[in-house]
Write an enzyme that holds these catalytic residues in place. Structure first.
Site, PDB file in Angstrom:
ATOM      1  N   ARG A   1       0.793  -0.973   0.076  1.00 45.05           N
ATOM      2  CA  ARG A   1      -0.222   0.137   0.013  1.00 45.05           C
ATOM      3  C   ARG A   1       1.194   1.534  -0.523  1.00 45.05           C
ATOM      4  O   ARG A   1       0.609   2.468  -0.517  1.00 45.05           O
ATOM      5  CB  ARG A   1      -0.735   0.275   1.279  1.00 45.05           C
ATOM      6  CG  ARG A   1      -2.321  -0.866   1.375  1.00 45.05           C
ATOM      7  CD  ARG A   1      -3.219  -1.512   2.403  1.00 45.05           C
ATOM      8  NE  ARG A   1      -1.694  -1.151   3.423  1.00 45.05           N
ATOM      9  CZ  ARG A   1      -2.003  -1.447   4.690  1.00 45.05           C
ATOM     10  NH1 ARG A   1      -3.609  -1.337   5.375  1.00 45.05           N
ATOM     11  NH2 ARG A   1      -1.504  -1.776   5.577  1.00 45.05           N
TER      12      ARG A   1
ATOM     13  N   HIS B   1       5.127 -27.357   9.499  1.00 50.46           N
ATOM     14  CA  HIS B   1       6.453 -28.142   9.592  1.00 50.46           C
ATOM     15  C   HIS B   1       6.418 -29.214  10.332  1.00 50.46           C
ATOM     16  O   HIS B   1       7.605 -29.886   9.355  1.00 50.46           O
ATOM     17  CB  HIS B   1       7.522 -27.282  10.555  1.00 50.46           C
ATOM     18  CG  HIS B   1       7.160 -25.301   9.821  1.00 50.46           C
ATOM     19  ND1 HIS B   1       7.089 -25.444   8.721  1.00 50.46           N
ATOM     20  CD2 HIS B   1       7.135 -24.050  10.719  1.00 50.46           C
ATOM     21  CE1 HIS B   1       7.274 -23.951   8.629  1.00 50.46           C
ATOM     22  NE2 HIS B   1       7.564 -23.118   9.531  1.00 50.46           N
TER      23      HIS B   1
ATOM     24  N   LYS C   1      14.911 -26.300   2.921  1.00 52.70           N
ATOM     25  CA  LYS C   1      16.633 -26.720   3.664  1.00 52.70           C
ATOM     26  C   LYS C   1      16.790 -27.711   3.346  1.00 52.70           C
ATOM     27  O   LYS C   1      17.068 -28.382   2.872  1.00 52.70           O
ATOM     28  CB  LYS C   1      16.033 -26.118   4.646  1.00 52.70           C
ATOM     29  CG  LYS C   1      15.846 -25.143   5.439  1.00 52.70           C
ATOM     30  CD  LYS C   1      15.987 -26.028   7.452  1.00 52.70           C
ATOM     31  CE  LYS C   1      15.381 -24.672   7.908  1.00 52.70           C
ATOM     32  NZ  LYS C   1      16.190 -23.175   8.074  1.00 52.70           N
TER      33      LYS C   1
ATOM     34  N   ASP D   1       0.486 -23.438  14.665  1.00 52.13           N
ATOM     35  CA  ASP D   1       1.364 -22.508  14.202  1.00 52.13           C
ATOM     36  C   ASP D   1       2.731 -23.318  13.237  1.00 52.13           C
ATOM     37  O   ASP D   1       3.234 -23.169  12.411  1.00 52.13           O
ATOM     38  CB  ASP D   1       2.106 -21.727  14.949  1.00 52.13           C
ATOM     39  CG  ASP D   1       2.601 -20.297  14.516  1.00 52.13           C
ATOM     40  OD1 ASP D   1       2.697 -19.878  13.814  1.00 52.13           O
ATOM     41  OD2 ASP D   1       3.815 -20.105  15.394  1.00 52.13           O
TER      42      ASP D   1
ATOM     43  N   HIS E   1       9.095 -23.168   4.237  1.00 49.23           N
ATOM     44  CA  HIS E   1      10.730 -23.187   3.633  1.00 49.23           C
ATOM     45  C   HIS E   1      11.067 -24.473   4.623  1.00 49.23           C
ATOM     46  O   HIS E   1      12.496 -24.414   4.391  1.00 49.23           O
ATOM     47  CB  HIS E   1      10.931 -21.817   4.497  1.00 49.23           C
ATOM     48  CG  HIS E   1      10.865 -21.529   5.600  1.00 49.23           C
ATOM     49  ND1 HIS E   1       9.926 -20.939   6.114  1.00 49.23           N
ATOM     50  CD2 HIS E   1      11.889 -21.541   6.658  1.00 49.23           C
ATOM     51  CE1 HIS E   1      10.030 -21.202   7.969  1.00 49.23           C
ATOM     52  NE2 HIS E   1      10.639 -21.091   8.402  1.00 49.23           N
TER      53      HIS E   1
ATOM     54  N   LYS F   1       8.083 -22.099  22.148  1.00 45.31           N
ATOM     55  CA  LYS F   1       9.094 -20.869  22.337  1.00 45.31           C
ATOM     56  C   LYS F   1      10.346 -20.900  23.773  1.00 45.31           C
ATOM     57  O   LYS F   1       9.373 -21.189  24.725  1.00 45.31           O
ATOM     58  CB  LYS F   1       7.697 -19.877  22.258  1.00 45.31           C
ATOM     59  CG  LYS F   1       7.269 -19.430  21.291  1.00 45.31           C
ATOM     60  CD  LYS F   1       6.728 -17.825  20.315  1.00 45.31           C
ATOM     61  CE  LYS F   1       6.468 -18.587  18.864  1.00 45.31           C
ATOM     62  NZ  LYS F   1       7.333 -17.913  18.214  1.00 45.31           N
TER      63      LYS F   1
ATOM     64  N   LYS G   1       2.229 -19.680   4.552  1.00 41.75           N
ATOM     65  CA  LYS G   1       1.543 -20.036   6.009  1.00 41.75           C
ATOM     66  C   LYS G   1       0.800 -19.428   6.580  1.00 41.75           C
ATOM     67  O   LYS G   1       1.428 -17.734   7.130  1.00 41.75           O
ATOM     68  CB  LYS G   1       2.101 -21.196   6.935  1.00 41.75           C
ATOM     69  CG  LYS G   1       3.038 -21.183   7.741  1.00 41.75           C
ATOM     70  CD  LYS G   1       3.821 -21.551   8.369  1.00 41.75           C
ATOM     71  CE  LYS G   1       3.914 -19.914   9.752  1.00 41.75           C
ATOM     72  NZ  LYS G   1       5.149 -21.318  10.973  1.00 41.75           N
TER      73      LYS G   1
END
Ligand code: NAP
Length: 489
Positions: A51, A242, A184, A237, A180, A336, A150
């Protein structure tokens, strides 16, 4: 290594969200490095679009700064940067209204290339509208393809709705759902090692493998994205995409050929063979965790400001119901604010069936074949050898490095980033390392009942210290069967 490059055909690539984090940190540097390697033909063009109302020159300045920030300084020769920047242009576009798309269409139409790729590096709630508006603006031509980042939906139903909306404009063979992790080098090496070496494939089954551990550990917290994360959690997530993709590549049968349809077919079979986990067994087969404040590091609840319900950690004991993997648990774990950043696939083999050595030789622990994805990509085999020296037969563990950095003449950081491979696969029209619609659907079909099971059972996340190894429950998941997680280091 990166020297054997075959230039791709001329293309137009439009990066929607071209001013955003993904474009600056990953896409522009990846394209620059491929240009540097001689893989982009002279008439390949790259348009940024977002934008922000900036000129082409201002966009080139933004890209220049991104390269300075995210490309190793040794690769930034003035000539290479100038050549790359000359490929770039910019158009202001707003998907909310469709403004700017006709001007973009005009700019492309001046000299259209046969291959046209649209990279949707914008928020997921824009994906469906973006596709509709691309079609309305007449931008979708034969040879057009779209890259979707994703998350592919929030659950099975929303993923289907999104797939329908994107599918109304683009044929499935023109949709590139990117994960991604699949780009790898180490993940691709997993397939090379399995399918190009006779010594590994015979061991790749329940007879020899005791269990598999797939870990994606992060040190970062939710980094100001608490409101978003609260709606998502670690399972949506990370596990749905993954970790399940890594599981598929580890467990799948050899494809008929290393090409998209065959690889997707085999991955899909794995997803469909996963034993369902629902309300009846979520407590036994899964562990939810959430980090709490520790050693001055704030907890998740502090970061989202109360009412924190999402899991920031999840461990799952998955089972694949087929002949190859019968009885072999696949332990998945992601979280995390763990003690180190580490992603790996580890195949832990059964111990030697008979110990011929005297007790004082010491134990011969299980062999481990380890594919380390980050921070440093590597393939390692943990084996037991004789401790060198004249002191009799004593056993010790040693790590055999199968990364072959010295053979391949690789220096630090020389492996191409996953996006370098994947973006050019889009241009080449190779979907092998992307996800097909039915895979995404099958992954949600397995994940949704886990999340629903937690809600039905009222299972709240178990707290763990920020900077630690995750919740104790995750340790017990393995300990109860005499196994242990590999260290997060
Ligand atoms: P970001 O930094 O917020 O960038 C979003 C981009 O979209 C900006 O360029 C923004 O520019 C543009 N944008 C916002 N609204 C728009 C609209 N209505 N029309 C056109 N452009 C619009 O986000 P990001 O981190 O780059 O992530 C982009 C996508 O990649 C997301 O789907 C994310 O889930 C996915 N992803 C990102 C990463 C990563 O490492 N960042 C990793 C995996 C997946 P303006 O505000 O100027 O329009």
């Amino acid at each position: 290594m990166t020297k054997r490059t075959i230039p791709v055909a001329p293309f137009d690539l439009v990066i929607f969200g071209g001013t955003g984090d993904l474009a600056r940190r990953k896409l522009l540097p990846a394209l620059f490095r491929r240009d540097l390697a001689g893989q982009l033909p002279p008439d390949a063009r790259i348009f940024g679009a977002a934008r922000r109302d900036i000129s082409g020159d201002e966009y080139r300045l933004l890209a220049d700064q991104a390269l300075l920030e995210f490309v190793p300084v040794g690769e930034l020769s003035a000539a290479a940067v100038a050549r790359f920047l000359a490929r770039l242009d910019y158009r202001a576009v707003d998907f909310a209204t469709g403004a700017g798309l006709p001007a973009l269409a005009d700019a492309i139409a001046v000299s259209p290339r046969d291959i046209r790729a649209f990279y949707l590096a914008v928020a997921p709630d824009q994906f469906a509208r973006a596709c509709t508006q691309l079609a309305q603006a007449g931008l979708v031509a034969p040879g057009s393809r779209v890259v979707v980042e994703k998350p592919f939906g929030h659950d099975r139903a929303s993923a289907a709705a999104l797939a329908d909306a994107v599918g109304a404009v683009f044929d499935e063979r023109a949709i590139y759902r990117i994960d991604h992790y699949l780009g790898k080098e180490t993940v691709q090496n997993l397939m090379a090692l399995r399918f190009a070496n006779e010594i590994f494939e015979p061991l790749w089954n329940a007879r020899h493998v005791d269990h598999v551990q797939i870990t994606v550990a992060e040190t970062i917290g939710v980094e100001g994205r608490g409101a978003y994360y609260e709606q998502v959690g670690a399972t949506r997530d990370m596990v749905q995409n993954h970790l399940l993709q890594l599981l598929c590549l580890t467990a799948m049968e050899p494809p008929v050929a290393f090409e998209a349809a065959s690889v997707h077919d085999e991955k899909l079979k794995v997803l469909r063979s996963l034993r369902p986990i629902g309300a009846a067994d979520v407590a036994a087969c899964t562990v939810r965790g959430q980090y709490r404040a520790h050693n001055g590091v704030p907890g998740y609840a502090d970061e989202v400001g109360g009412g924190a319900h999402a899991e920031t950690f999840v461990a799952v004991q998955a089972q694949i119901l087929n002949g190859r993997w019968s009885g072999v648990p696949f332990f998945l774990r992601t979280g995390k604010r763990l003690r180190a950043r580490m992603s790996e696939i580890a195949l832990v083999f059964r111990p030697a069936s008979f110990h011929v050595f005297a007790p004082n030789a010491g134990p011969a622990p299980s062999n481990v074949l380890r594919f380390r994805l980050q921070p440093d990509e590597a393939v390692q085999q943990v084996i037991t050898i004789k401790d060198p020296g004249p002191g009799g037969m004593r056993l010790r563990q040693a790590v055999l490095d199968l990364s072959f950095s010295s053979d391949l003449g690789l220096g630090d950081g020389e492996l191409p980033d996953a996006y370098e491979r994947l973006v050019l696969d889009v241009v080449r029209g190779d979907q092998t390392l992307f996800m097909r619609r039915d895979e995404v659907d099958a992954a949600w079909k397995w994940v949704d009942p886990i999340i629903e099971g937690w809600a039905e059972r009222g299972l709240m996340p178990e707290l763990y210290d920020a900077g630690g190894r995750g919740p104790d429950g995750a340790m017990r998941l393995l300990h109860r069967e005499g196994r242990a997680w590999r260290d997060i280091v």
